[in-house]
Design an enzyme around this catalytic site. Structure first.
Site, PDB file in Angstrom:
ATOM      1  N   HIS A 161     -39.224   8.143  -2.297  1.00 21.39           N
ATOM      2  CA  HIS A 161     -39.119   6.902  -1.003  1.00 21.39           C
ATOM      3  C   HIS A 161     -38.604   5.657  -1.974  1.00 21.39           C
ATOM      4  O   HIS A 161     -39.465   5.035  -2.903  1.00 21.39           O
ATOM      5  CB  HIS A 161     -40.659   6.918  -0.245  1.00 21.39           C
ATOM      6  CG  HIS A 161     -40.721   8.028   0.293  1.00 21.39           C
ATOM      7  ND1 HIS A 161     -40.903   8.435   1.811  1.00 21.39           N
ATOM      8  CD2 HIS A 161     -39.573   9.627   1.047  1.00 21.39           C
ATOM      9  CE1 HIS A 161     -41.282   9.409   2.266  1.00 21.39           C
ATOM     10  NE2 HIS A 161     -40.641  10.623   1.477  1.00 21.39           N
ATOM     11  N   GLU A 199     -40.371   3.280  -1.564  1.00 20.91           N
ATOM     12  CA  GLU A 199     -42.059   2.443  -2.152  1.00 20.91           C
ATOM     13  C   GLU A 199     -42.060   3.033  -3.360  1.00 20.91           C
ATOM     14  O   GLU A 199     -42.937   1.808  -4.103  1.00 20.91           O
ATOM     15  CB  GLU A 199     -42.934   2.412  -0.923  1.00 20.91           C
ATOM     16  CG  GLU A 199     -42.675   1.684   0.096  1.00 20.91           C
ATOM     17  CD  GLU A 199     -42.406   2.360   1.787  1.00 20.91           C
ATOM     18  OE1 GLU A 199     -41.110   3.851   0.809  1.00 20.91           O
ATOM     19  OE2 GLU A 199     -42.774   2.423   2.563  1.00 20.91           O
ATOM     20  N   CYS A 242     -44.441   5.724   5.078  1.00 24.55           N
ATOM     21  CA  CYS A 242     -45.039   6.763   6.103  1.00 24.55           C
ATOM     22  C   CYS A 242     -45.890   6.664   5.038  1.00 24.55           C
ATOM     23  O   CYS A 242     -46.544   6.295   4.087  1.00 24.55           O
ATOM     24  CB  CYS A 242     -43.979   7.812   5.203  1.00 24.55           C
ATOM     25  SG  CYS A 242     -44.465   8.442   3.490  1.00 24.55           S
ATOM     26  N   CYS A 259     -46.340   6.833   1.098  1.00 25.28           N
ATOM     27  CA  CYS A 259     -46.194   5.268   0.449  1.00 25.28           C
ATOM     28  C   CYS A 259     -47.335   4.730   0.783  1.00 25.28           C
ATOM     29  O   CYS A 259     -47.549   4.335  -0.497  1.00 25.28           O
ATOM     30  CB  CYS A 259     -44.875   5.154   1.189  1.00 25.28           C
ATOM     31  SG  CYS A 259     -43.280   6.363   0.686  1.00 25.28           S
TER      32      CYS A 259
END
Lengths: 155, 155
Positions: free
Chosen positions: B52, B54, B82, B85
């Site tokens: 992801h 991040e 999310c 993260c």
């Protein structure tokens, strides 16, 4: 449960720690009774705070199987996953978690697993990391472009 | 908030998506008013469900700064993190989150952020992934060895 797999995850936790790779955590990913990925904590040795055993094992399994979905696979981990790893297990579409020690055991050994679980259960405004929002409309345009993208690959 | 930084995160979200790297998500890590790490979603292009924006930005910043702690840094992300993260941000010791779109926006575009947040808020026995425990004592020995380890590096 196949205790040999769980024992292998624990063995990796000790081996990685003794090699100075990071904390005492190990994990393996299994598909159809066969180990397809291995991981151990490598946070301090690779300068990567996301390199928890489960994340490393998921990345290893995905690389070995050449896929971003581990549907049909299971994970064996030496310790109950922290919230980061738990959510990673969802994103990886793993189907079952076998674990040995608990987050409370990890906390007793100096790790922040339980504290972060507690933080995530709080409403965002009550968490210790402040969150500031802006540019909502500009960001939404990216999602609209995604929905229009004919060749998008969902995950 | 520095809107230019948030705009850069959004720009990365669009650039990565258009390049076919993954979903429409971007993030940057900032220290003392300077960008020290960049990330965009690379899940489908690198077969890594943990890639992801991040996480990629955190790994990039840690690599650039040669550290596993981003204490003193902030993260700007095109979308509310999310749970994976968010917990990674805690582990990285980041101090503030600036974000634009919400998890609900992501959900509307087909992503599972909110579903996983909801899952994590449930008691483990009520979650959709089953958890099975065993070999507690063997795993605890690894933590005891960690506590005895004179040269352990905490994180």
């Amino acid at each position: 449960m196949n205790q040999d797999f769980l024992r292998e995850a624990i063995r990796l936790s000790v081996e990685g720690m003794e090699a100075g790779e990071g904390g005492p955590f190990g994990a393996i990913v299994v598909r159809n009774g066969k180990i397809v990925g291995r991981g151990w904590n490598r946070v301090t040795s690779t300068n990567d705070p996301t390199a928890h055993a489960e994340i490393v094992a998921i990345r290893d399994a995905c690389g070995n199987l050449n896929t971003f979905s581990l549907a049909g696979c299971e994970i064996y981990t030496s310790c109950e996953p922290c919230p980061m790893c738990f959510a990673a297990i969802y994103w990886a579409r793993l189907e079952r978690i076998y674990y040995a020690a608990t987050g409370a055991d990890a906390q007793a050994a100096g790790f922040d697993d339980c504290r972060f679980s507690h933080e995530l259960a709080l409403p965002p405004a009550s968490r210790s990391i402040s969150m500031v929002r802006g540019l909502e409309e500009e960001a939404r345009e990216a999602f609209q472009a995604w929905m229009r993208k004919a060749d998008r690959i969902a995950y």
